[in-house]
Design an enzyme around this catalytic site. Sequence first.
Site, PDB file in Angstrom:
ATOM      1  N   ASN A  92      33.752  45.300  40.880  1.00 16.39           N
ATOM      2  CA  ASN A  92      34.439  46.594  40.820  1.00 16.39           C
ATOM      3  C   ASN A  92      33.956  47.349  39.580  1.00 16.39           C
ATOM      4  OD1 ASN A  92      36.215  48.736  40.783  1.00 16.39           O
ATOM      5  ND2 ASN A  92      37.961  47.526  40.050  1.00 16.39           N
ATOM      6  N   LYS A 135      34.633  50.356  38.609  1.00 16.49           N
ATOM      7  CA  LYS A 135      35.572  51.332  38.025  1.00 16.49           C
ATOM      8  C   LYS A 135      34.816  52.620  37.685  1.00 16.49           C
ATOM      9  CE  LYS A 135      37.815  47.374  35.956  1.00 16.49           C
ATOM     10  NZ  LYS A 135      38.986  46.945  35.253  1.00 16.49           N
ATOM     11  N   HIS A 188      44.702  48.578  43.820  1.00 16.34           N
ATOM     12  CA  HIS A 188      44.330  48.102  42.481  1.00 16.34           C
ATOM     13  C   HIS A 188      45.425  48.524  41.496  1.00 16.34           C
ATOM     14  CE1 HIS A 188      42.297  47.570  38.674  1.00 16.34           C
ATOM     15  NE2 HIS A 188      41.455  46.770  39.306  1.00 16.34           N
ATOM     16  N   GLU A 244      45.404  39.678  41.360  1.00  9.53           N
ATOM     17  CA  GLU A 244      44.971  40.107  40.034  1.00  9.53           C
ATOM     18  C   GLU A 244      46.180  40.302  39.129  1.00  9.53           C
ATOM     19  OE1 GLU A 244      40.939  42.139  39.976  1.00  9.53           O
ATOM     20  OE2 GLU A 244      42.337  43.679  40.571  1.00  9.53           O
TER      21      GLU A 244
HETATM   22  C1  PEP Z   1      39.513  44.584  37.876  1.00  9.76           C
HETATM   23  O1  PEP Z   1      39.561  45.682  37.354  1.00  9.76           O
HETATM   24  O2  PEP Z   1      39.741  44.464  39.078  1.00  9.76           O
HETATM   25  C2  PEP Z   1      39.173  43.406  37.047  1.00  9.76           C
HETATM   26  C3  PEP Z   1      39.372  42.220  37.528  1.00  9.76           C
HETATM   27  O3  PEP Z   1      38.667  43.663  35.787  1.00  9.76           O
HETATM   28  P1  PEP Z   1      38.141  42.589  34.704  1.00  9.76           P
HETATM   29  O4  PEP Z   1      37.253  41.609  35.430  1.00  9.76           O
HETATM   30  O5  PEP Z   1      37.377  43.401  33.718  1.00  9.76           O
HETATM   31  O6  PEP Z   1      39.341  41.924  34.128  1.00  9.76           O
END
Ligand code: PEP
Length: 247
Positions: A7, A9, A96, A165
């Site tokens: 991802n 972003k 998300h 997450e």
């Molecule tokens: C995310 O934004 O979905 C994520 C898991 O970020 P990170 O791996 O940077 O914690």
Amino acid sequence: MKYFIGNWKMFGVPKSVNILNKINYFYTKDKNGKKYKVIITPPYTLIENFSKIFKNKKILIGAQNCFQKDRYSSDTGAVSSYMIKNVGAKYTLIGHSDNRAEGDNDKILKEKVKSALKNNLKIVFCIGENKLEKKKKKTLIILKKQISKVLDKKLDKNNIIIAYEPIWSIGTGEIPNPRELQRTIGYIKKLLKTIFGKKAPPVLYGGSVDANNVYIFKQNKEIDGFLIGGASKSSKKFIDIIKNYYR
Ligand code: PEP
């Protein structure tokens, strides 16, 4: 089948395709390459370009979000799943925590899920508790609510992936204790089975996954893959996660 989903972003311009070229080169040559799928979700601005470049390649392209209304509407700045699908995306993230924080509630998320599936996108539905909820031992209650308010048995389970997450783990370097994570993933899988029956959707983990800690997650065979934020913006870091997972 395992999943490594990157991802991006708010990251990337057309020349960032170099990162994907390197990942795709590794993926194509990797002797373990048949065991997993690589999906990258760049910002909307790059989906069409990247989808064309990787049309007949192994890497798949997805979106990070989609708007809840179908096809077209008068909402300025919004992009629907119909529009995303038409520029070549195969997947979209939905729910998300960044988007939940911006106002995506269960009702909106349900509309997003329906619209994405209707437009033949596979969805990666993100769930997770925040730090306070964890502290108050509300994790499982929160996850149950996030799942049961949005997903139901009428949806096509073959096009659904769940990403657990924990919000406190995203971008922080903090990861869950392995035993606790095993319990949580087990709970999510059990819940999904009660909704979808035996062959329930895969469950990924996301939150500060990197090449150094992936060996911890690898012990847990229930985890069907990873949603990777920060580390997916570097081809080396992303490839090292996959290498270390199969080491
Ligand atoms: C995310 O934004 O979905 C994520 C898991 O970020 P990170 O791996 O940077 O914690």
